[in-house]
Enzyme design. Sequence first.
Site, PDB file in Angstrom:
ATOM      1  N   LEU A 120      19.109 -72.454 -44.614  1.00 59.92           N
ATOM      2  CA  LEU A 120      18.479 -72.553 -45.932  1.00 59.92           C
ATOM      3  C   LEU A 120      18.670 -73.964 -46.483  1.00 59.92           C
ATOM      4  O   LEU A 120      19.407 -74.178 -47.435  1.00 59.92           O
ATOM      5  CB  LEU A 120      19.068 -71.493 -46.873  1.00 59.92           C
ATOM      6  N   HIS A 121      18.029 -74.926 -45.838  1.00 60.07           N
ATOM      7  CA  HIS A 121      18.127 -76.322 -46.254  1.00 60.07           C
ATOM      8  C   HIS A 121      16.766 -76.773 -46.762  1.00 60.07           C
ATOM      9  O   HIS A 121      15.764 -76.173 -46.447  1.00 60.07           O
ATOM     10  CB  HIS A 121      18.479 -77.225 -45.066  1.00 60.07           C
ATOM     11  N   ALA A 122      16.782 -77.885 -47.505  1.00 59.27           N
ATOM     12  CA  ALA A 122      15.571 -78.619 -47.793  1.00 59.27           C
ATOM     13  C   ALA A 122      14.409 -77.738 -48.228  1.00 59.27           C
ATOM     14  O   ALA A 122      14.508 -77.012 -49.205  1.00 59.27           O
ATOM     15  CB  ALA A 122      15.179 -79.444 -46.574  1.00 59.27           C
TER      16      ALA A 122
END
Lengths: 89, 557
Positions: free
Chosen positions: A14-16
């Site tokens: 769950l990045h960027a």
Amino acid sequence: MAERTVEMASKHGLHARPASLFTQAVAKSGLPVQISKDGGAAVNAASILGVISLGIEHGDTVSLTSEAPSADALLDELVALLGSDLDAA
Amino acid sequence: MGAEVTTQLHGTGIGRGVAVGPVLRMPDPLPEPDDTASTLTPDAEKERARASLAATAAIIRHRGERAGGSAKDVLEAQAFMAEDPTLIDDVGVRIDTGKTAERAVFEAFAAFRDLLLSMGGYMGERATDLDDVSQRVVAHLRGVPAPGVPDPDHPFVLVARDLAPADTALLDLDKVLALVTSDGGPTSHTAILAREKSIVAIVGVANALALSDGTEVIVDAAGSTVTVSPSAEERSGAHERAEQLKNARNSATGPGALADGTPVPLLANLGSADGAEDAIAKGAEGVGLFRTEFLFLDSTSAPTVEEQKAQYVRLLQAFSGKKVVVRALDAGADKPLSFLNDAAEENPALGLRGLRALRANEPILRDQLAALAAADAETDAEVWVMAPMVSTVEETRYFTALAREVGLKTAGVMVEVPSSALLADRILADADFASIGTNDLTQYTLAADRLLGSVASFQDPWHPAVLKLVGEVGKAGQALGKPVGICGEAAADPLLAVVLVGLGATTLSMSPSALADVRAELARFTLDEAKHFAELALSANSAVEARGAVTTAAAAG
């Protein structure tokens, strides 16, 4: 209280971009949602900085909770988001 | 100095353009807010913080809507940061300990910035966005203009210390007549941007920051001079020359060649397949440097062979029948990739990077070469592959053997390390070609970090020591009948491009927007003249002398 547990599907966690899609979905609903990873401390799910700081990776178990009485549909939508490959979205 | 007095400032010009316009200064960053106890109640400070965060978010969002395109996404994300509930809570907690709103905002953003930096990769790059938002909120709290790129409604000459990528992403390039910086050398971000977008620029102008807003200047990149408060004749002369340059640029077409007909193919440096159409429109005769980092940069793991192949096919189809030189993944120093090299290094430029990092992760290199070979088999471009940062003959043999093993026919190396230039005769005995990366070659030859402003004056590819190394590679190429390309920023400097051909370069590769000026310049001189210029530059004592000697000779010829 509504609660859901889901395994993070996006390959890069769950990045960027996935985090921004996710938090915007929460913010748009106006409902209070908390997110936590592997039973750890919960943060406001509408906060991109909070969500990023959890460092959620592919395969992590993510819990979503909401005190709002009408949150079931929203949580189902969020679970579907996390369970899909957000990178491909 | 009075505004009515004409003075000249000097720096390093990028390209040959000339522009006239009023100065606008890039505001200096705000000083860090003092950590003194607030004289207001926590509730009053919280209200100030809340109001300024909300106002800043609204301003940023408005700018995003006006900008559109990719800038809109960047700015929208910044607006969310200013509205972030976790951040607002953190600001409140800090205010409760007696801090001012300014200090609490500053500290809260700084804490998140450090967190993002520690996560590295894509998130680390967003850290500068947080700094930018933090500065804007603190400026709003103080009632001073927000630092950052000026956004007036008229064309202007931007004067800055140096420009960061975050600044230029938001710059309305249609309004920027020219860039003048006090810091930075010919390979700084500002210079690279100027070449890419064909903006007139002079970097490293010592007194640039003494220029005040509204002062009219002539920015003459060919002469490397900024003329302050020009006379009417100077102004009309500059306008006339800008017109002539435009005409010369429009009239030079066709393949690159010297005045005597010696062909010098002009190729494009590309960072993704997206730029292919534009490069061809600008007359690129192929691709001299295809950077593949874009395939990897957003990832925490390497893309699959299939994913890579699809991108290569797209690129190769655009250049059907033409030469395309693909560089294997070049990670390290300024562009680290966590899955290649996670170790913290004291001197990353001298560390495990380029081919060294690929070799330590051979499966990634094999996958990349296999994907490229598969794409090659499906298309009819002429595919060449090269390894980044090769420093020994042994590394050359390793890479070319691997490339040939997977079925790639033409395998070469980049010459960026002096050792490779000095042993070019042995390296080219094995490699099918060499391509000189002048940015790194300059950095390593003069022991000056390309990214460090304080040593930017060393970072000049006109330096005779750098040119001597280029000449070594040129000679080896000629003796062995192997092509020698140039793919660094140096090839985009029109006059230096002529010198490089005189030193034995057989092709030049550059940002597509630089092609027209280089093409026009090559057409002015014969091979003998180019060789003469090379001799002049080699016998100079410094980069400044070399440039001066060749500029004088070129003007006389």
